[in-house]
Design an enzyme around this catalytic site. Sequence first.
Site, mmCIF file in Angstrom:
data_model
loop_
_atom_site.group_PDB
_atom_site.id
_atom_site.type_symbol
_atom_site.label_atom_id
_atom_site.label_comp_id
_atom_site.label_asym_id
_atom_site.label_seq_id
_atom_site.Cartn_x
_atom_site.Cartn_y
_atom_site.Cartn_z
ATOM 1 N N HIS A 51 0.754 -1.163 -0.319
ATOM 2 C CA HIS A 51 -0.256 0.385 -0.119
ATOM 3 C C HIS A 51 1.131 1.318 -0.477
ATOM 4 O O HIS A 51 1.083 1.600 1.233
ATOM 5 C CB HIS A 51 -0.791 -0.229 0.807
ATOM 6 C CG HIS A 51 -1.951 -0.602 1.906
ATOM 7 N ND1 HIS A 51 -1.564 -2.740 1.568
ATOM 8 C CD2 HIS A 51 -3.620 -1.035 1.009
ATOM 9 C CE1 HIS A 51 -2.456 -3.342 1.821
ATOM 10 N NE2 HIS A 51 -3.122 -2.796 1.639
ATOM 11 N N HIS A 282 -4.010 3.362 -3.610
ATOM 12 C CA HIS A 282 -3.807 3.274 -1.796
ATOM 13 C C HIS A 282 -3.324 2.014 -2.054
ATOM 14 O O HIS A 282 -3.089 1.553 -0.454
ATOM 15 C CB HIS A 282 -5.373 2.732 -1.696
ATOM 16 C CG HIS A 282 -5.747 1.817 -0.476
ATOM 17 N ND1 HIS A 282 -5.951 2.261 1.012
ATOM 18 C CD2 HIS A 282 -5.876 0.484 -0.815
ATOM 19 C CE1 HIS A 282 -6.152 0.634 1.086
ATOM 20 N NE2 HIS A 282 -6.418 0.038 0.662
ATOM 21 N N GLU A 429 -18.374 -3.455 24.323
ATOM 22 C CA GLU A 429 -17.543 -4.463 24.742
ATOM 23 C C GLU A 429 -15.979 -4.560 23.647
ATOM 24 O O GLU A 429 -14.778 -5.407 24.122
ATOM 25 C CB GLU A 429 -18.221 -5.581 24.322
ATOM 26 C CG GLU A 429 -19.685 -5.880 25.211
ATOM 27 C CD GLU A 429 -20.643 -5.504 24.851
ATOM 28 O OE1 GLU A 429 -20.476 -4.747 23.919
ATOM 29 O OE2 GLU A 429 -22.155 -5.316 25.785
ATOM 30 N N HIS A 491 -29.589 -13.995 24.501
ATOM 31 C CA HIS A 491 -28.657 -13.665 25.627
ATOM 32 C C HIS A 491 -28.288 -15.017 25.690
ATOM 33 O O HIS A 491 -27.473 -14.473 26.347
ATOM 34 C CB HIS A 491 -29.632 -12.872 26.906
ATOM 35 C CG HIS A 491 -29.775 -11.377 26.819
ATOM 36 N ND1 HIS A 491 -29.819 -11.245 25.296
ATOM 37 C CD2 HIS A 491 -29.667 -10.260 27.279
ATOM 38 C CE1 HIS A 491 -30.314 -9.656 25.735
ATOM 39 N NE2 HIS A 491 -29.770 -9.206 26.669
#
Length: 681
Positions: A51, A282, A429, A491
């Site tokens: 890159h 890129h 999280e 859950h």
Amino acid sequence: MASPAETSSPPDDVIARQAALLARPPTLERRMANAIRALAIDAVERANSGHPGLPLGMADVATVLWTRFLKFDAADPRWPDRDRFVLSAGHGSMLLYALLHLTGHAGMGMDVLERFRQLHSAAAGHPEYGAHPAIETTTGPLGQGIATAVGMALGERMLAARFGRSLVDHRTWVIASDGDLMEGISHEAASLAGHLRLDKLTVLYDDNHISIDGATRLATSDDALKRFAAYGWATKRIDGHDPAQIAAALSFAMRSKKPTLIACRTIIGFGSPHKAGTSGAHGAALGAAEAAATKAALGWTAAPFTVPEDLAQAWQEAGGRGATPRRAWLKRATRHPQRAEFERTLAGRLPDNWLEKLAALKAEIAESKPKLATRQSSQKVLEALVPLVPELIGGSADLTGSNLTRVKDMAEVAPGQFAGRYLHFGIREHAMAAAMNGLALSGGLIPYGGTFFVFSDYLRPALRLAALMHLRVIHVLTHDSIGLGEDGPTHQAVEHLASLRAMPNLLVFRPADTIETAESFELALRRSDGPSALVLCRQSLPTLRADVTENRTARGAYVLAEAASARQATLIASGSEVAIAMAARETLAAQGIAAAVVSLPCWELFAQQDAAYQAETLGTAPRFGIEAAAGFGWERWLGPDGVFIGMAGFGASAPYEELYRHFGITAEALVHAVQKRLALH
Ligand SMILES: Cc1ncc(C[n+]2csc(CCOP(=O)(O)OP(=O)(O)O)c2C)c(N)n1
Ligand SMILES: [Mg+2]
């Protein structure tokens, strides 16, 4: 096939801006930046892969940072009080390798750059922690680097609160790209950093308006600066090719009382006549003709993989700028009253007496045999460990009262207050897990963090990097199955055990009682080369183990209860289902069927045992597995003729006892399966 974006040519404004910048008389600083550019071009051409866009675009910013601001000494890249540099946009790895090479880091010679992206080269495709001592963290999955850096900046504050500024006083610098700032994890992490006022964190945003599909406006129209300002960051927008503006912004960041985002307006692939400012720069080699044209535009005449003497010299000097502060630091460290403790924690050595309270707890539990959910067992274990292991720091993603991760005497970390040991990560999280990685990378801290097991999906990419980087982080994942009951299938983890067990270098522990929980924690803490996940339940379980002298979890699986006579069946279970297997064993015994129960708290450790131990444990009698989860992978232990009792689909909302009955994960079902298999039914 090339996309339209890849074949597009530079927009007029880029051509004009680039021409104006290239028309300026080349200063030493600009030529030093061009050395980065030339090496990046050469290495990507040689590999015909990589890159070039980011190194060409951010070379000016990186040059100002590394020659004037970043505190480091190339002679000792592991100096504990060095500034941390994180290339969050890991695809631009040649920027980092060129910087390490030019500043004179051992192990990053020109021969290494010439082997960019080749097997065993320290200059791997994306920066890899451990491949070279100056690579602070593995990056490449966008967003991870910036979130890990938040953990590093937090770690710095926490260590400074413990050991004082004379030992710990460094900054964390990040280069992040459009992709980094689009990824959700960076939003979580930036919000956390702003809240905690991590003022020694600076993000240099490569604001080049280009990503792979083309212009970033194809997919985003938010104002990153306003977004970060709202998170509580200081922000600045600069021309990323103007050294004076870059330096002024970095000075501003040093003075800022908030974390700082500097949007550096750059041209991706700067210098390339036909690819600058386009996504064509890129992620592919420029090609021989364009590489030559780019070097010509930059005024670079040196042969490939060579750097003119004056530039090499100037860069070498930059690499030694930190020698004096490092020597001064070493003197301070030698005299420091907490030197021994600092060195111990940095080396990752646990205190001599760290197991004393845990041993007492195990003895007491074996005696009193309480009924406890393993999340409660975990809390008891933490109560025994936390006072004796000061480097152990904890937290939860807003489920402290459910995960039971906070124990008494754990003061909390709050904005501007870093002496505590408990972190409220918020409902983040993914950022929690990445920050835990950063905390572990800071050295001298062992982080654990909690959430519901089912939400391990929300943090998995960061856990994967912990496994890849061999980091000692501990995930406390509670409410592990239908055993959580009424909250229902959203859950209730089903496939998560199989999914985490598939991850290399992660130890997944699912203990059956308090003794196994204590053993699992002990193993997770002893482990210095990778993460552990403790999978814990919400519902109460009996204490099954009476013997505590040997850590039996260390072997991954063991015979918890042998058959009274020659084994006719082996019942294999983990966690909350071990008690069910024990009940089935008893019923079978009453019917004259001799069954053994094998507790299997950790597949990975059991897989490491020798074949003889495995064979002896699993036995030759028919095998029955029971686990309140998907059976994916269980044939590994059950063999082709084994029977598995578990979940065939998602769970449901109901009291847990009813769910166990509904899904047929019961002692009766196990007994029935054994009877059927033994054709006694
Ligand atoms: C999580 C993740 N998704 C996708 C990718 C693949 N990828 C690599 S770079 C990139 C985006 C490139 O844009 P930007 O981040 O602005 O980098 P630039 O092209 O400006 O160097 C993508 C999608 C990745 N590395 N990580
Ligand atoms: Mg970009």
